[in-house]
Design a protein around this motif. Structure first.
Motif, PDB file in Angstrom:
ATOM      1  N   TYR A   7       0.838  -1.206   0.000  1.00 36.48           N
ATOM      2  CA  TYR A   7       0.000   0.000   0.000  1.00 36.48           C
ATOM      3  C   TYR A   7       0.872   1.255   0.000  1.00 36.48           C
ATOM      4  O   TYR A   7       0.597   2.216  -0.702  1.00 36.48           O
ATOM      5  CB  TYR A   7      -0.896   0.025   1.235  1.00 36.48           C
ATOM      6  CG  TYR A   7      -2.050  -0.940   1.183  1.00 36.48           C
ATOM      7  CD1 TYR A   7      -3.200  -0.624   0.479  1.00 36.48           C
ATOM      8  CD2 TYR A   7      -1.999  -2.148   1.848  1.00 36.48           C
ATOM      9  CE1 TYR A   7      -4.267  -1.481   0.444  1.00 36.48           C
ATOM     10  CE2 TYR A   7      -3.058  -3.024   1.816  1.00 36.48           C
ATOM     11  CZ  TYR A   7      -4.186  -2.688   1.117  1.00 36.48           C
ATOM     12  OH  TYR A   7      -5.231  -3.551   1.071  1.00 36.48           O
ATOM     13  N   LEU A  10       2.465   1.834  -3.356  1.00 37.18           N
ATOM     14  CA  LEU A  10       1.465   2.390  -4.269  1.00 37.18           C
ATOM     15  C   LEU A  10       1.260   3.881  -3.997  1.00 37.18           C
ATOM     16  O   LEU A  10       1.174   4.699  -4.925  1.00 37.18           O
ATOM     17  CB  LEU A  10       0.143   1.645  -4.101  1.00 37.18           C
ATOM     18  CG  LEU A  10      -1.004   2.136  -4.968  1.00 37.18           C
ATOM     19  CD1 LEU A  10      -0.692   1.913  -6.422  1.00 37.18           C
ATOM     20  CD2 LEU A  10      -2.286   1.460  -4.594  1.00 37.18           C
ATOM     21  N   ILE A  47      -4.366   6.137   5.779  1.00 30.57           N
ATOM     22  CA  ILE A  47      -5.307   5.064   6.140  1.00 30.57           C
ATOM     23  C   ILE A  47      -4.573   3.744   6.312  1.00 30.57           C
ATOM     24  O   ILE A  47      -4.931   2.928   7.169  1.00 30.57           O
ATOM     25  CB  ILE A  47      -6.426   5.010   5.088  1.00 30.57           C
ATOM     26  CG1 ILE A  47      -7.267   6.257   5.276  1.00 30.57           C
ATOM     27  CG2 ILE A  47      -7.259   3.776   5.240  1.00 30.57           C
ATOM     28  CD1 ILE A  47      -8.486   6.327   4.480  1.00 30.57           C
ATOM     29  N   ARG A  51      -4.753   1.561   9.749  1.00 29.17           N
ATOM     30  CA  ARG A  51      -5.019   0.128   9.843  1.00 29.17           C
ATOM     31  C   ARG A  51      -3.864  -0.588  10.527  1.00 29.17           C
ATOM     32  O   ARG A  51      -4.065  -1.529  11.294  1.00 29.17           O
ATOM     33  CB  ARG A  51      -5.245  -0.426   8.430  1.00 29.17           C
ATOM     34  CG  ARG A  51      -5.299  -1.927   8.290  1.00 29.17           C
ATOM     35  CD  ARG A  51      -6.573  -2.491   8.880  1.00 29.17           C
ATOM     36  NE  ARG A  51      -6.595  -3.935   8.762  1.00 29.17           N
ATOM     37  CZ  ARG A  51      -5.953  -4.752   9.589  1.00 29.17           C
ATOM     38  NH1 ARG A  51      -5.243  -4.260  10.567  1.00 29.17           N
ATOM     39  NH2 ARG A  51      -6.019  -6.053   9.435  1.00 29.17           N
ATOM     40  N   GLN A  59      -7.535   7.760  10.093  1.00 34.94           N
ATOM     41  CA  GLN A  59      -8.749   7.950   9.289  1.00 34.94           C
ATOM     42  C   GLN A  59      -9.274   9.365   9.433  1.00 34.94           C
ATOM     43  O   GLN A  59      -9.757   9.971   8.476  1.00 34.94           O
ATOM     44  CB  GLN A  59      -9.818   6.961   9.719  1.00 34.94           C
ATOM     45  CG  GLN A  59      -9.457   5.534   9.387  1.00 34.94           C
ATOM     46  CD  GLN A  59     -10.631   4.613   9.548  1.00 34.94           C
ATOM     47  OE1 GLN A  59     -11.767   5.050   9.540  1.00 34.94           O
ATOM     48  NE2 GLN A  59     -10.355   3.335   9.700  1.00 34.94           N
TER      49      GLN A  59
ATOM     50  N   PHE B   6      -6.805  -6.161  -4.307  1.00 34.03           N
ATOM     51  CA  PHE B   6      -5.760  -5.147  -4.169  1.00 34.03           C
ATOM     52  C   PHE B   6      -5.083  -4.888  -5.503  1.00 34.03           C
ATOM     53  O   PHE B   6      -4.916  -3.740  -5.914  1.00 34.03           O
ATOM     54  CB  PHE B   6      -4.713  -5.581  -3.139  1.00 34.03           C
ATOM     55  CG  PHE B   6      -3.538  -4.648  -3.082  1.00 34.03           C
ATOM     56  CD1 PHE B   6      -3.633  -3.454  -2.406  1.00 34.03           C
ATOM     57  CD2 PHE B   6      -2.354  -4.947  -3.736  1.00 34.03           C
ATOM     58  CE1 PHE B   6      -2.576  -2.575  -2.366  1.00 34.03           C
ATOM     59  CE2 PHE B   6      -1.291  -4.070  -3.709  1.00 34.03           C
ATOM     60  CZ  PHE B   6      -1.409  -2.888  -3.017  1.00 34.03           C
ATOM     61  N   ALA B  10      -5.059  -1.465  -7.501  1.00 30.05           N
ATOM     62  CA  ALA B  10      -3.769  -0.780  -7.601  1.00 30.05           C
ATOM     63  C   ALA B  10      -3.407  -0.540  -9.060  1.00 30.05           C
ATOM     64  O   ALA B  10      -2.993   0.565  -9.431  1.00 30.05           O
ATOM     65  CB  ALA B  10      -2.692  -1.603  -6.905  1.00 30.05           C
ATOM     66  N   MET B  40      -9.134   4.170  -5.372  1.00 34.68           N
ATOM     67  CA  MET B  40      -8.683   4.461  -4.008  1.00 34.68           C
ATOM     68  C   MET B  40      -9.783   4.153  -3.009  1.00 34.68           C
ATOM     69  O   MET B  40      -9.510   3.651  -1.909  1.00 34.68           O
ATOM     70  CB  MET B  40      -8.308   5.927  -3.889  1.00 34.68           C
ATOM     71  CG  MET B  40      -7.138   6.322  -4.708  1.00 34.68           C
ATOM     72  SD  MET B  40      -5.676   5.726  -3.992  1.00 34.68           S
ATOM     73  CE  MET B  40      -4.905   7.253  -3.672  1.00 34.68           C
ATOM     74  N   LEU B  43      -9.598   0.587  -2.294  1.00 35.73           N
ATOM     75  CA  LEU B  43      -8.467   0.264  -1.404  1.00 35.73           C
ATOM     76  C   LEU B  43      -8.790   0.634   0.033  1.00 35.73           C
ATOM     77  O   LEU B  43      -8.427  -0.093   0.966  1.00 35.73           O
ATOM     78  CB  LEU B  43      -7.214   1.014  -1.860  1.00 35.73           C
ATOM     79  CG  LEU B  43      -6.607   0.532  -3.170  1.00 35.73           C
ATOM     80  CD1 LEU B  43      -5.480   1.441  -3.575  1.00 35.73           C
ATOM     81  CD2 LEU B  43      -6.098  -0.862  -3.011  1.00 35.73           C
ATOM     82  N   PHE B  44      -9.506   1.769   0.222  1.00 34.85           N
ATOM     83  CA  PHE B  44      -9.884   2.160   1.588  1.00 34.85           C
ATOM     84  C   PHE B  44     -10.815   1.120   2.197  1.00 34.85           C
ATOM     85  O   PHE B  44     -10.724   0.819   3.391  1.00 34.85           O
ATOM     86  CB  PHE B  44     -10.565   3.530   1.592  1.00 34.85           C
ATOM     87  CG  PHE B  44      -9.660   4.674   1.222  1.00 34.85           C
ATOM     88  CD1 PHE B  44      -8.302   4.479   1.111  1.00 34.85           C
ATOM     89  CD2 PHE B  44     -10.169   5.925   0.988  1.00 34.85           C
ATOM     90  CE1 PHE B  44      -7.462   5.514   0.772  1.00 34.85           C
ATOM     91  CE2 PHE B  44      -9.338   6.975   0.649  1.00 34.85           C
ATOM     92  CZ  PHE B  44      -7.991   6.767   0.535  1.00 34.85           C
ATOM     93  N   LEU B  46     -10.724  -2.054   1.515  1.00 36.35           N
ATOM     94  CA  LEU B  46      -9.873  -3.184   1.896  1.00 36.35           C
ATOM     95  C   LEU B  46      -9.142  -2.909   3.202  1.00 36.35           C
ATOM     96  O   LEU B  46      -8.814  -3.830   3.945  1.00 36.35           O
ATOM     97  CB  LEU B  46      -8.830  -3.457   0.805  1.00 36.35           C
ATOM     98  CG  LEU B  46      -9.318  -4.072  -0.489  1.00 36.35           C
ATOM     99  CD1 LEU B  46      -8.159  -4.305  -1.414  1.00 36.35           C
ATOM    100  CD2 LEU B  46     -10.017  -5.361  -0.208  1.00 36.35           C
ATOM    101  N   LEU B  47      -8.894  -1.618   3.494  1.00 37.79           N
ATOM    102  CA  LEU B  47      -8.184  -1.254   4.721  1.00 37.79           C
ATOM    103  C   LEU B  47      -9.135  -0.992   5.880  1.00 37.79           C
ATOM    104  O   LEU B  47      -8.750  -0.380   6.873  1.00 37.79           O
ATOM    105  CB  LEU B  47      -7.333  -0.008   4.479  1.00 37.79           C
ATOM    106  CG  LEU B  47      -6.098  -0.223   3.630  1.00 37.79           C
ATOM    107  CD1 LEU B  47      -5.514   1.092   3.205  1.00 37.79           C
ATOM    108  CD2 LEU B  47      -5.075  -0.998   4.410  1.00 37.79           C
ATOM    109  N   ASN B  48     -10.391  -1.426   5.766  1.00 37.32           N
ATOM    110  CA  ASN B  48     -11.375  -1.303   6.847  1.00 37.32           C
ATOM    111  C   ASN B  48     -11.764   0.138   7.152  1.00 37.32           C
ATOM    112  O   ASN B  48     -12.158   0.431   8.269  1.00 37.32           O
ATOM    113  CB  ASN B  48     -10.869  -1.946   8.142  1.00 37.32           C
ATOM    114  CG  ASN B  48     -11.306  -3.372   8.219  1.00 37.32           C
ATOM    115  OD1 ASN B  48     -11.225  -4.072   7.226  1.00 37.32           O
ATOM    116  ND2 ASN B  48     -11.782  -3.786   9.362  1.00 37.32           N
ATOM    117  N   ALA B  49     -11.614   1.043   6.198  1.00 37.02           N
ATOM    118  CA  ALA B  49     -12.015   2.431   6.433  1.00 37.02           C
ATOM    119  C   ALA B  49     -13.274   2.693   5.612  1.00 37.02           C
ATOM    120  O   ALA B  49     -13.248   3.397   4.612  1.00 37.02           O
ATOM    121  CB  ALA B  49     -10.895   3.384   6.048  1.00 37.02           C
TER     122      ALA B  49
END
Lengths: 100, 160
Positions: A7, A10, A47, A51, A59, B6, B10, B40, B43-44, B46-49
């Protein structure tokens, strides 16, 4: 499970693409879009770390970045409209004089 | 499964970002940025946001990019002069590439994500926003109001 390293890589790559766009393009609006891309890549890093450390502060930082980006976009686009109205151009190489 | 998502997000973000800076038509640039923002958002997720992902789609792709498209339609189409790769540009880009490589090198040993101990909901986010981050939140409201007033003032037509 994807590692946080991917991440962050990226995020770095997207930030670099934004910087590259600012250097090679002459159009004011595209430069503005590149700034938005860089803000977004910073959000991805925020973010990812939120995590990684399992807190919500990252966040919220991303939340504040999004709101500031909205405020910045309104003022910046108004300025682009003004420049276009007075100069008939949004090419940064032609915006050379300080005289309004 | 997560890895598949991902890499899809990406790769679409990277290609859309490259297409954004290489397109000659600025409408296509703005549409490419919408693709980047959508990826994006994925992806957020996937990051639990989840809340930030929704905000990303609603505010960025919905509001800000619509504003951009309106402004692009209001300015006259430009004939862009072919970009010149001057020596200074190449020099600065080399330095920036080195900085990016250094940043990647610096984060190489960050370790893995730990499994989530306790689920963070939107409720927790709101509680933190209205307690610990109350002052920045109020400052943001003032910033947004002043930016709206400033934008209206800057973009007004002169009475002649």
């Amino acid at each position: 499970m994807i590692q946080p390293f991917y991440y962050l890589v990226l995020s770095v790559l997207l930030f670099f693409i934004g910087v590259l766009g600012i250097f090679i393009r002459k159009n004011l609006i595209v430069i503005f879009l590149c700034i938005e891309l860089m803000l977004n890549s910073a959000n991805l890093a925020f973010i990812t770390f939120a995590r990684f450390y399992q807190t919500l502060d990252g966040q919220l930082a991303a939340f504040f970045v999004i709101t500031v980006a909205a405020a910045e976009a309104t003022v910046g686009l108004a300025m682009i409209l003004l420049v276009n109205r007075t100069r008939k151009s949004i090419d940064i190489d032609q915006l050379t004089t300080m005289k309004g | 499964m997560e890895a598949v998502f991902f890499f899809v997000f990406a790769i679409s973000a990277l290609t859309a970002a490259l297409s954004m800076i290489l397109q000659k038509n600025i409408i296509y640039s703005a549409l490419s940025l919408i693709v980047v923002i959508g990826s994006m958002g994925g992806l957020f997720l996937l990051l639990n946001a989840t809340f930030i992902a929704v905000l990303q789609i609603v505010i960025y792709a919905g509001a800000i990019m619509t504003l951009f498209l309106f402004v692009i339609m209001m300015v006259e189409p430009q004939v862009e002069i072919k970009e010149t790769w001057r020596l200074q540009t190449k020099l600065v880009l080399t330095v920036l590439l080195l900085i990016a490589a250094g940043a990647i090198w610096a984060i190489r040993g960050i370790g893995a994500f730990q499994p989530i101990i306790q689920e963070m909901s939107v409720k927790d986010l709101a509680r933190l926003l209205f307690t610990g981050y109350l002052l920045p939140f109020e400052a943001i409201t003032i910033l947004i109001i002043s930016s709206v007033i400033g934008a209206l003032y800057i973009a007004r037509r002169e009475e002649t």
